[in-house]
Design an enzyme around this catalytic site. Structure first.
Site, PDB file in Angstrom:
ATOM      1  CG  HIS A   1      -2.166  -0.848   0.993  1.00 13.25           C
ATOM      2  ND1 HIS A   1      -3.121  -0.555   0.050  1.00 13.25           N
ATOM      3  CD2 HIS A   1      -2.574  -1.993   1.601  1.00 13.25           C
ATOM      4  CE1 HIS A   1      -4.075  -1.469   0.084  1.00 13.25           C
ATOM      5  NE2 HIS A   1      -3.764  -2.361   1.013  1.00 13.25           N
TER       6      HIS A   1
ATOM      7  CG  ASP B   1      -2.712   5.205  -2.549  1.00 15.34           C
ATOM      8  OD1 ASP B   1      -1.936   4.337  -2.995  1.00 15.34           O
ATOM      9  OD2 ASP B   1      -3.476   5.004  -1.598  1.00 15.34           O
TER      10      ASP B   1
END
Length: 383
Positions: free
Chosen positions: A131, A161
């Site tokens: 992540h 992200d």
């Protein structure tokens, strides 16, 4: 529909985080972004009701059975009319579905095939789960963020992200679409967050190697080490930010807060930063955040109050610039950047999964009888 991308068609394979954010940016700019859902959806961690599913605002949703050859053929027919495709699966997943770049570009030689991953399409970590925090840790960003005498902090997932991932993917897709209009050939855009975050760190690499980033975390100009580039607590327990790096702006801050007649360490001498921070901390603790706003906001002291996510929506600057909007009772940022002639807009809230299946197939050139046949076989569905 308005926006500079009006008339462009984008296929987005349903996923989480950076892929949907990239699709949202393109939809805000007017593209017809069609989100492709499978008929059976796996767990995605957080279940967003449509009005709160902000990353999917402005898109249309179709549901297709991708486990069947007919379902994949139907999707390939849609891809044949698209300008670009967005997918964020692990490397090899789209190929195993029969929807990899080679298959799609046989159907559509002009297609821009956008791929977003954390580690990239190849390399020893390519198949590992991860992540945002993992990607920015490997890119050097996390090590540089945090207090002097503490561990690195966990920042919001903006850096990997959305900053190093979705924005680089969007830029790559738009550049490749422009190139395809000249060459008549599409290409693959490999947007890896480790690459994007490394790119975002370009200036820090320059500062490090020229000797301007000398100390460990929390001792440097832009990491909270400099007392004139930091956050301070006010008398009411709230916080303000000051960042007058340039000498003239620093002198204005010192004058406005009443320290110009006091003997202070030199601004850019790290040996005196501890004393200077103590003086500034004592001074800012004497007034409330509101009082400091009244004294410093709008000046060249490089000042701003530290506001929470809902406070900022009520700030006069946000209101005048219409930075935020409200759709179905949900406050959210308006599209950015702004265009003078073809303004972007939020067309509507996120659709229910599969809600647009039939209209999308009809709008993209399928006959009503073909759509009826696909529906009767359970290959596409609206929910």
């Amino acid at each position: 529909m308005s926006g500079p991308l009006r008339g462009f068609k984008i296929i987005e394979m349903a996923g989480m985080g950076p892929g949907p954010f990239c699709g949202m940016l393109l939809a805000d700019m007017g593209a017809d972004v069609v989100r492709v859902e499978r008929l059976t959806v796996s767990d995605r961690g957080i279940d967003f009701p449509p009005k709160f599913d902000l990353l999917n605002r402005g898109k249309r949703s179709v549901a297709i059975d991708l486990k069947t050859e007919e379902g994949k053929a139907a999707l390939l027919n849609l891809i044949g009319q698209a300008d670009a495709l967005i997918e964020g699966f692990r490397p090899g997943v789209m190929e195993r579905l029969g929807l990899g770049p080679d298959e799609c570009q046989i159907q559509n030689p002009n297609l821009v095939y956008g791929r977003i991953t954390g580690w990239g399409q190849e390399g020893p970590l390519a198949q590992a789960a991860g992540h945002d925090l993992n990607y920015i840790a490997l890119s050097g960003a996390v090590h540089s963020i945090g207090p002097v005498d503490g561990k690195p902090i966990v920042p919001l997932n903006l850096i990997g992200d959305f900053g190093g991932g979705a924005l680089y993917l969007a830029m790559g897709i738009l550049a490749a679409i422009l190139e395809a209009q000249k060459s008549g050939k599409g290409q693959v855009v490999d947007a890896a967050m480790v690459d994007g975050v490394a790119s975002l760190m370009t200036m820090q690499y320059a500062l490090k190697q020229m000797g301007a980033w000398k100390g460990p975390r929390g001792h440097n100009l832009l990491d909270g080490g400099a007392p004139f580039y930091d956050v301070y607590e006010t008398s009411d327990g709230k916080h303000i930010s000051v960042a007058p790096v340039e000498r003239r702006f620093y002198e204005e801050l010192i004058e406005r807060i009443g320290l110009s007649d006091m003997p202070l360490p030199k601004q850019n001498d790290p040996k005196g930063w501890s004393e200077l921070r103590e003086r500034l901390s004592e001074t800012f603790k004497k007034r409330t955040r509101t009082e400091w706003c009244e004294l410093l906001e709008g000046s060249d002291a490089c000042f701003a109050p530290v506001l929470d996510m809902m406070e900022v929506t009520q700030h006069p600057h946000s209101i005048e610039r219409r930075v935020y909007t409200e759709i179905e009772g949900v406050v959210q940022p308006n599209p950015a950047p702004r265009f003078s002639r073809t303004p972007s807009e939020v067309k509507h809230a996120a659709p229910v999964m599969g809600a647009d299946t039939r209209p999308v197939f009809l709008d993209w050139g399928f006959s009503a009888s073909t759509v009826d046949d696909l529906e009767s076989k359970g290959l596409i569905a609206g929910t």
